[in-house]
Scaffold this motif. Sequence first.
Motif, PDB file in Angstrom:
ATOM      1  N   THR A 163       0.838  -1.194   0.000  1.00  0.00           N
ATOM      2  CA  THR A 163       0.000   0.000   0.000  1.00  0.00           C
ATOM      3  C   THR A 163       0.873   1.244   0.000  1.00  0.00           C
ATOM      4  OG1 THR A 163      -1.711  -1.184   1.230  1.00  0.00           O
ATOM      5  CG2 THR A 163      -1.814   1.217   1.241  1.00  0.00           C
ATOM      6  N   VAL A 165       1.766   5.435   0.095  1.00  0.00           N
ATOM      7  CA  VAL A 165       1.398   6.683   0.752  1.00  0.00           C
ATOM      8  C   VAL A 165       2.152   7.800   0.037  1.00  0.00           C
ATOM      9  CG1 VAL A 165       3.231   6.459   2.479  1.00  0.00           C
ATOM     10  CG2 VAL A 165       1.241   7.891   2.968  1.00  0.00           C
ATOM     11  N   ILE A 177       2.907  14.098   5.053  1.00  0.00           N
ATOM     12  CA  ILE A 177       2.077  13.034   4.503  1.00  0.00           C
ATOM     13  C   ILE A 177       0.825  13.644   3.881  1.00  0.00           C
ATOM     14  CG2 ILE A 177       0.687  10.996   5.050  1.00  0.00           C
ATOM     15  CD1 ILE A 177       2.635  10.356   7.256  1.00  0.00           C
ATOM     16  N   THR A 182      -6.866   4.936   0.221  1.00  0.00           N
ATOM     17  CA  THR A 182      -5.733   4.007   0.181  1.00  0.00           C
ATOM     18  C   THR A 182      -5.057   3.995  -1.177  1.00  0.00           C
ATOM     19  OG1 THR A 182      -6.762   2.609   1.859  1.00  0.00           O
ATOM     20  CG2 THR A 182      -5.060   1.604   0.489  1.00  0.00           C
ATOM     21  N   ASP A 204       6.131   2.778  -0.141  1.00  0.00           N
ATOM     22  CA  ASP A 204       5.310   1.783   0.530  1.00  0.00           C
ATOM     23  C   ASP A 204       4.984   2.247   1.943  1.00  0.00           C
ATOM     24  OD1 ASP A 204       4.252  -1.058   0.866  1.00  0.00           O
ATOM     25  OD2 ASP A 204       5.748  -0.960   2.446  1.00  0.00           O
ATOM     26  N   LYS A 205       3.712   2.118   2.338  1.00  0.00           N
ATOM     27  CA  LYS A 205       3.273   2.600   3.642  1.00  0.00           C
ATOM     28  C   LYS A 205       4.009   1.932   4.790  1.00  0.00           C
ATOM     29  CE  LYS A 205      -1.008   3.720   6.090  1.00  0.00           C
ATOM     30  NZ  LYS A 205      -2.499   3.612   6.050  1.00  0.00           N
TER      31      LYS A 205
END
Length: 222
Positions: A163, A165, A177, A182, A204-205
């Motif tokens: 996932t 970000v 951020i 998502t 990647d989160k």
Amino acid sequence: MKTSRLALCATILVLCASPAPAADVCANARAAVTLKDVSWADGVLKASGTWEVGEGAAGVMLEYRIQSDRQWLEQRTGAAGAWEAAIPYRRCGRNSFRVEAFPGIQSGAVQVQCLEKGGTDTRTFMVDCVPTAAFGSCQWECEGEPVRCTGHCTGTGQGGIGTLVGFLGINGKDYQIAEGPTAGPWTAIVTCSPGDVVSFQVRDKGGAGAPSKIVEHPCGQE
């Protein structure tokens, strides 16, 4: 009663003779396999090809390996056919996929897998863990002397191994951020001066893998 020397030798031969060896059911067995297509995307390795076994075989056992580690195996009946596999896999970099085929011979009620009569094919594939980032747009309000601009800037991302970000900053630093669903797009409020650039990147989160390359947008411009 005396036993002749010839008869005694014959008796010894009968008693000491070993039983005849069992027939090797795999002696003439063979299998061949081809690997036609290999691709990786979104965390899944996909591969496909064909297989065939020699006359007398009842089927084949197919074994799929990545980096020599067995992922899974399956059995198929018949003399030839096509195969395909979809295997979840996320190890970054260059990897090796191998498919092996072993003929199966029916011996009475048991099918014997001839593990020394197999065929194999190998191909390398890449797992690209670096995501890509793309700028969407910025909505600006600029005022003051010197001029300062406040913008709602949006970006998107794709790829990677998990996932994602998004992060927005100014001139490649002071990242924050970005908010959003998502799958993106992600938006953040930034403040800058004409001549600055808004920087955007994704990663990647969970912190795995490398971040994307930074993409930039001029401050104050739509």
